[in-house]
Design a protein around this motif. Structure first.
Motif, PDB file in Angstrom:
ATOM      1  N   VAL A  93      -2.961  -8.875 -11.872  1.00  0.00           N
ATOM      2  CA  VAL A  93      -3.866  -7.786 -11.512  1.00  0.00           C
ATOM      3  C   VAL A  93      -4.024  -6.844 -12.702  1.00  0.00           C
ATOM      4  O   VAL A  93      -3.107  -6.676 -13.504  1.00  0.00           O
ATOM      5  CB  VAL A  93      -3.374  -6.999 -10.270  1.00  0.00           C
ATOM      6  CG1 VAL A  93      -3.416  -7.852  -9.027  1.00  0.00           C
ATOM      7  CG2 VAL A  93      -1.991  -6.433 -10.473  1.00  0.00           C
ATOM      8  N   GLY A 101      -4.601   2.989  -3.249  1.00  0.00           N
ATOM      9  CA  GLY A 101      -4.682   1.679  -3.886  1.00  0.00           C
ATOM     10  C   GLY A 101      -3.495   0.828  -3.467  1.00  0.00           C
ATOM     11  O   GLY A 101      -2.870   1.080  -2.436  1.00  0.00           O
ATOM     12  N   LYS A 102      -3.178  -0.159  -4.295  1.00  0.00           N
ATOM     13  CA  LYS A 102      -2.058  -1.058  -4.021  1.00  0.00           C
ATOM     14  C   LYS A 102      -1.131  -1.090  -5.224  1.00  0.00           C
ATOM     15  O   LYS A 102      -1.559  -0.877  -6.356  1.00  0.00           O
ATOM     16  CB  LYS A 102      -2.561  -2.466  -3.726  1.00  0.00           C
ATOM     17  CG  LYS A 102      -3.426  -2.541  -2.493  1.00  0.00           C
ATOM     18  CD  LYS A 102      -3.993  -3.924  -2.307  1.00  0.00           C
ATOM     19  CE  LYS A 102      -4.962  -3.942  -1.121  1.00  0.00           C
ATOM     20  NZ  LYS A 102      -5.680  -5.209  -1.030  1.00  0.00           N
ATOM     21  N   GLY A 147      -4.724  -2.982 -13.865  1.00  0.00           N
ATOM     22  CA  GLY A 147      -4.611  -1.640 -13.318  1.00  0.00           C
ATOM     23  C   GLY A 147      -3.699  -0.793 -14.173  1.00  0.00           C
ATOM     24  O   GLY A 147      -3.472  -1.071 -15.356  1.00  0.00           O
ATOM     25  N   GLN A 159       0.902  -1.155   0.000  1.00  0.00           N
ATOM     26  CA  GLN A 159       0.000   0.000   0.000  1.00  0.00           C
ATOM     27  C   GLN A 159       0.941   1.205   0.000  1.00  0.00           C
ATOM     28  O   GLN A 159       1.613   1.464   0.996  1.00  0.00           O
ATOM     29  CB  GLN A 159      -0.877  -0.005   1.255  1.00  0.00           C
ATOM     30  CG  GLN A 159      -1.529   1.335   1.585  1.00  0.00           C
ATOM     31  CD  GLN A 159      -2.561   1.773   0.582  1.00  0.00           C
ATOM     32  OE1 GLN A 159      -3.486   1.051   0.314  1.00  0.00           O
ATOM     33  NE2 GLN A 159      -2.397   2.963   0.042  1.00  0.00           N
ATOM     34  N   TYR A 172      -3.395  -0.802  -8.555  1.00  0.00           N
ATOM     35  CA  TYR A 172      -4.788  -1.218  -8.655  1.00  0.00           C
ATOM     36  C   TYR A 172      -5.536  -0.906  -7.373  1.00  0.00           C
ATOM     37  O   TYR A 172      -4.945  -0.752  -6.311  1.00  0.00           O
ATOM     38  CB  TYR A 172      -4.898  -2.712  -8.988  1.00  0.00           C
ATOM     39  CG  TYR A 172      -4.382  -3.637  -7.919  1.00  0.00           C
ATOM     40  CD1 TYR A 172      -5.259  -4.291  -7.046  1.00  0.00           C
ATOM     41  CD2 TYR A 172      -3.028  -3.881  -7.766  1.00  0.00           C
ATOM     42  CE1 TYR A 172      -4.798  -5.142  -6.061  1.00  0.00           C
ATOM     43  CE2 TYR A 172      -2.547  -4.736  -6.782  1.00  0.00           C
ATOM     44  CZ  TYR A 172      -3.435  -5.357  -5.939  1.00  0.00           C
ATOM     45  OH  TYR A 172      -2.979  -6.192  -4.955  1.00  0.00           O
ATOM     46  N   LYS A 173      -6.848  -0.795  -7.501  1.00  0.00           N
ATOM     47  CA  LYS A 173      -7.722  -0.571  -6.346  1.00  0.00           C
ATOM     48  C   LYS A 173      -8.161  -1.921  -5.842  1.00  0.00           C
ATOM     49  O   LYS A 173      -8.355  -2.849  -6.612  1.00  0.00           O
ATOM     50  CB  LYS A 173      -8.945   0.246  -6.754  1.00  0.00           C
ATOM     51  CG  LYS A 173      -8.642   1.567  -7.425  1.00  0.00           C
ATOM     52  CD  LYS A 173      -8.183   2.602  -6.464  1.00  0.00           C
ATOM     53  CE  LYS A 173      -7.957   3.913  -7.208  1.00  0.00           C
ATOM     54  NZ  LYS A 173      -7.717   5.015  -6.319  1.00  0.00           N
ATOM     55  N   GLY A 174      -8.325  -2.034  -4.538  1.00  0.00           N
ATOM     56  CA  GLY A 174      -8.857  -3.302  -4.035  1.00  0.00           C
ATOM     57  C   GLY A 174      -8.079  -3.902  -2.920  1.00  0.00           C
ATOM     58  O   GLY A 174      -7.052  -3.652  -2.511  1.00  0.00           O
TER      59      GLY A 174
END
Length: 120
Positions: free
Chosen positions: A76, A105-106, A78, A38, A118-120
Motif C-alpha cells: 500500500v 483511513g486504514k 501512504g 481502521q 492509507y485512505k481507501g
C-alpha cells in the motif's frame, strides 16, 4: 482468528517475538507479520515511556486500537507511521517526524516494524 474480523482490537509490536501482537477483549489472540485495522485511538502511556527513557529498558507502552480488517500481506502507498520513545512521545510520520494521529483511513502493519496509513 478469522472470527474477530470487524471486532475492536489492540495492536502493538511484540519486542520478544518481533511480530505484531493482536489483542481482543484483553487477551492476545495472534502474533502476525501483517494486519490491517481502521484505527480508533493511538495510545502512549507517558509514565511508562519516561521509565523506558530513564532506565533504558524496553516495555510495551504504546499501542493502537481499531477495528480489525484483515491479516493479509499487501503493498500500500501512504504515510509511514512509527513510534520510538526516544524520538517523540507520540506516534509519528516517518517522513516529517511530526505527531501522527489521523483516524480517517486504514493502518497496515507489516514486517518492517512500521505501519502504513492509507485512505481507501
Amino acid at each position: 482468528m478469522e472470527n474477530i474480523i470487524g471486532q475492536n482490537v489492540t495492536i502493538y509490536f511484540n519486542l520478544h517475538k518481533k511480530l505484531w501482537s493482536v489483542k481482543h477483549k484483553g487477551k492476545v489472540v495472534a502474533h502476525v507479520e501483517n494486519v490491517t485495522i481502521q484505527p480508533t485511538k493511538y495510545h502512549v502511556n507517558e509514565n511508562a515511556r519516561l521509565k523506558v527513557i530513564n532506565q533504558k529498558c524496553r516495555s510495551v507502552h504504546a499501542w493502537i486500537n481499531g477495528k480489525l480488517i484483515d491479516f493479509e500481506a499487501k503493498e500500500v502507498d501512504g504515510t509511514t507511521v512509527s513510534y520510538n520513545p526516544y524520538k517523540l512521545g507520540q506516534f509519528y510520520d516517518c517522513e516529517t517526524f511530526k505527531a501522527f494521529n489521523d483516524l480517517d483511513g486504514k493502518l497496515h502493519f507489516n514486517s518492517t516494524k512500521k505501519a502504513i496509513f492509507y485512505k481507501g
